[in-house]
Enzyme design. Structure first.
Site, PDB file in Angstrom:
ATOM      1  N   ARG A   2      -8.386  -0.519   5.426  1.00 33.74           N
ATOM      2  CA  ARG A   2      -7.547   0.471   4.723  1.00 33.74           C
ATOM      3  C   ARG A   2      -6.240  -0.150   4.266  1.00 33.74           C
ATOM      4  O   ARG A   2      -5.676   0.256   3.271  1.00 33.74           O
ATOM      5  CB  ARG A   2      -7.236   1.656   5.653  1.00 33.74           C
ATOM      6  CG  ARG A   2      -8.400   2.586   5.928  1.00 33.74           C
ATOM      7  CD  ARG A   2      -7.922   3.792   6.700  1.00 33.74           C
ATOM      8  NE  ARG A   2      -6.709   4.289   6.094  1.00 33.74           N
ATOM      9  CZ  ARG A   2      -5.699   4.844   6.788  1.00 33.74           C
ATOM     10  NH1 ARG A   2      -5.790   4.977   8.078  1.00 33.74           N
ATOM     11  NH2 ARG A   2      -4.617   5.277   6.174  1.00 33.74           N
ATOM     12  N   LYS A  38       0.856  -1.207   0.000  1.00 33.08           N
ATOM     13  CA  LYS A  38       0.000   0.000   0.000  1.00 33.08           C
ATOM     14  C   LYS A  38       0.887   1.251   0.000  1.00 33.08           C
ATOM     15  O   LYS A  38       0.632   2.198  -0.748  1.00 33.08           O
ATOM     16  CB  LYS A  38      -0.877   0.006   1.241  1.00 33.08           C
ATOM     17  CG  LYS A  38      -1.529   1.352   1.555  1.00 33.08           C
ATOM     18  CD  LYS A  38      -2.386   1.328   2.803  1.00 33.08           C
ATOM     19  CE  LYS A  38      -1.607   1.549   4.067  1.00 33.08           C
ATOM     20  NZ  LYS A  38      -1.281   2.941   4.397  1.00 33.08           N
ATOM     21  N   ASN A  39       1.932   1.236   0.831  1.00 34.03           N
ATOM     22  CA  ASN A  39       2.735   2.457   1.014  1.00 34.03           C
ATOM     23  C   ASN A  39       3.728   2.716  -0.106  1.00 34.03           C
ATOM     24  O   ASN A  39       4.339   3.782  -0.156  1.00 34.03           O
ATOM     25  CB  ASN A  39       3.440   2.408   2.380  1.00 34.03           C
ATOM     26  CG  ASN A  39       2.449   2.581   3.518  1.00 34.03           C
ATOM     27  OD1 ASN A  39       1.267   2.866   3.275  1.00 34.03           O
ATOM     28  ND2 ASN A  39       2.903   2.393   4.728  1.00 34.03           N
ATOM     29  N   CYS A  43      -4.274  12.733  12.547  1.00 36.94           N
ATOM     30  CA  CYS A  43      -5.007  11.456  12.502  1.00 36.94           C
ATOM     31  C   CYS A  43      -4.789  10.764  13.858  1.00 36.94           C
ATOM     32  O   CYS A  43      -4.155  11.317  14.762  1.00 36.94           O
ATOM     33  CB  CYS A  43      -4.508  10.579  11.363  1.00 36.94           C
ATOM     34  SG  CYS A  43      -2.856   9.937  11.631  1.00 36.94           S
ATOM     35  N   ASP A  48       5.355   1.047  11.878  1.00 34.08           N
ATOM     36  CA  ASP A  48       4.107   0.407  11.440  1.00 34.08           C
ATOM     37  C   ASP A  48       3.967  -1.025  11.945  1.00 34.08           C
ATOM     38  O   ASP A  48       2.914  -1.637  11.733  1.00 34.08           O
ATOM     39  CB  ASP A  48       4.013   0.417   9.911  1.00 34.08           C
ATOM     40  CG  ASP A  48       3.805   1.814   9.380  1.00 34.08           C
ATOM     41  OD1 ASP A  48       3.929   2.016   8.159  1.00 34.08           O
ATOM     42  OD2 ASP A  48       3.557   2.717  10.193  1.00 34.08           O
ATOM     43  N   ARG A 103       0.212  15.212  11.788  1.00 38.01           N
ATOM     44  CA  ARG A 103       0.873  14.761  10.548  1.00 38.01           C
ATOM     45  C   ARG A 103       1.304  16.002   9.761  1.00 38.01           C
ATOM     46  O   ARG A 103       0.736  16.332   8.746  1.00 38.01           O
ATOM     47  CB  ARG A 103      -0.053  13.858   9.725  1.00 38.01           C
ATOM     48  CG  ARG A 103      -0.607  12.672  10.492  1.00 38.01           C
ATOM     49  CD  ARG A 103       0.430  11.673  10.988  1.00 38.01           C
ATOM     50  NE  ARG A 103       1.121  10.974   9.928  1.00 38.01           N
ATOM     51  CZ  ARG A 103       0.680   9.848   9.356  1.00 38.01           C
ATOM     52  NH1 ARG A 103      -0.468   9.354   9.730  1.00 38.01           N
ATOM     53  NH2 ARG A 103       1.369   9.251   8.405  1.00 38.01           N
TER      54      ARG A 103
END
Ligand code: EPZ
Length: 426
Positions: free
Chosen positions: A400, A22-23, A117, A308, A122
């Site tokens: 997500r 995803k990243n 968030c 993460d 951020r």
């Protein structure tokens, strides 16, 4: 809002495949804005964050189509609209990664400030500092960032902040510098594998980038970039999450499409905890047949321990033998999972950005609330090991970053049921 009902206690056994990252996919899709002509991306995961990026790119004048074989085609056909609206950006703050490509290709961009968030503020001050160094004129208006430049000019840029490098800030500045006049040197660049993936894609488009993956990246600007095809690297955070799933259930799982060289800090920590990680063709096998050992780790920019995976490893250490210490240096407030893990019986004591974990023999199932992507993954992992039933609510957070996680874990022995609100209320 869906929930996952998880019966704990099964040892996971079997094989699963890691999806594309995803990243990496998010900045790659943004970088496609730089191309004259279409790009085709292989292994783009089917996630809500990716769908948000697709919706944004369509508003920015791109044709974005999922092909029959799952590949993602992106072709810029209309450059009139360069405004990334708040309504889209607030749903996925990583949308900020369209800023650099739009500025470089169109000379103008209006992108909503992402805001904070669940894991903390951020800020994007370093992104803006880097683009300004390339000659961008920047103003803030009504919560939007407006950047303009007739022609970007290469510069020497320090992209470090109080928490080290910035991943998407590096992607933004590197992408913009690819079309600047002259040479740019980025010092204190993010070294994450996702940055290397974006640099490889840009070079395949005709860019001249060296040093990606090291703290110093050099970009020699070129006049234009063309479309190309690119395969997204495996998702190292998804891989690390599944490794913990095998370890926390004392199982044995083969993980396919996994680059261990992207996860050396996490693999080192798993082995330190007593988990077996054997590299094999195309991936690895992770097994744990005994009590886990307590350990300590501090999150750092790559190649250090990834923030993460902090929540997931905290869940694992919650049932280790002894006391562990976890320190979060990237997002010091990234601890919303602590209170929820405690509901499952974890013994956690938070002091600032450090958590002391008193390992317990066993966790016990309970209803818990997901708060952000990786915190919800940690709750699922803890529930797999807990005695009894756990209900994880608000799993839109987990959707997500993990494609139908319940199907993939059930395929290797988990017992997870997805229910909607009505079913849950029955
Ligand atoms: C990327 O976010 C990832 N997201 C995050 O993963 C990941 O946690 C983070 O990198 C760190 O590895 C994507 O790639 C889409 P940063 P990014 O800029 O680039 C501070 C997930 O779970 N900072 O590297 O936004 C910032 O506050 C997500 O998949 C500034 O101060 O993170 C943080 O403390 C969550 N000013 C640190 O730097 C800036 O201008 C690292 O942030 C930018 C960042």
């Amino acid at each position: 809002m869906d929930s996952l009902i998880i019966e704990g206690g099964s040892r996971l056994r079997g094989s699963l495949r890691v999806n594309g990252s995803k990243n990496a996919a998010l900045p790659l899709m943004a970088a496609a804005l730089l191309a004259d002509g279409p790009s085709l991306f292989k292994d783009v995961p089917n996630l809500s964050d990716i769908q948000h990026q697709i919706n944004l790119l369509r508003e920015l004048g791109c044709v974005v189509e999922r092909q029959a074989d799952g590949d993602l085609l992106i072709n810029v056909t209309d450059e009139k609209n360069s405004h990334a609206r708040y309504d889209l950006v607030r749903k996925m703050r990583a949308s900020i990664c369209v800023l650099g490509p739009l500025l470089a290709k169109r000379g103008y961009a209006r992108v909503s400030m992402p805001g904070g968030c669940a894991i903390g503020d951020r800020p994007v001050d370093i992104h803006l500092r880097g683009l300004e160094a390339l000659g961008a004129h920047i103003e803030l208006d009504g919560g939007d960032i407006i950047v303009k430049a007739d022609k970007l000019v290469g510069a020497e840029i320090f992209l470090g902040g109080n928490f080290g490098s910035t991943v998407l800030g590096t992607a933004n500045v590197m992408s913009a510098a690819a079309l600047a006049k002259g040479t740019t040197m980025i010092e204190c660049a993010a070294c994450e594998p996702e940055i290397v993936d974006v640099a490889n894609y840009l070079n395949a488009m005709g860019a001249k980038i060296t040093g990606a993956g090291t703290p110093r990246i050099v970009i020699e600007g070129v006049p234009t970039l063309h479309g190309t095809s690119h395969t997204v690297i495996p998702d190292r955070i998804e891989a690390g999450t599944f490794m913990v799933a095998a370890a926390i259930t004392n199982g044995e799982v083969h993980i396919d499409n996994c680059r261990l060289d992207h996860l050396m800090a996490a693999v080192d920590k798993l082995r330190n905890i007593g988990v077996i990680v054997d590299k094999d063709k195309g991936g690895c096998t992770v097994a744990s047949v005994r009590r886990l050992e307590a350990s300590t780790f501090t999150t750092q920019p790559h190649p250090g321990f990834p923030t993460d995976l902090q929540a997931q490893f905290m869940a694992l250490l919650s049932i280790a033998d002894g006391n562990s210490v976890v320190t979060e240096k990237i997002f010091p407030d990234r601890f919303l999972h602590v209170a929820e893990l405690a509901r499952l019986g974890a013994r956690l004591h938070k002091e600032g950005s450090t958590v002391i974990i008193q390992g317990q023999k066993r966790l016990t199932g309970a209803p818990v609330m997901a708060s952000d992507l990786r915190a919800s993954a940690a709750l699922v992992l803890a529930a797999l090991a807990a005695k009894g039933t756990t209900t994880v609510m608000r799993v839109y957070h987990i959707d997500r970053g993990y494609e139908r996680i319940e199907n993939r874990l059930n395929a290797i022995g988990a017992t997870i049921k997805r229910v909607n609100q009505e079913e849950l209320d029955l």
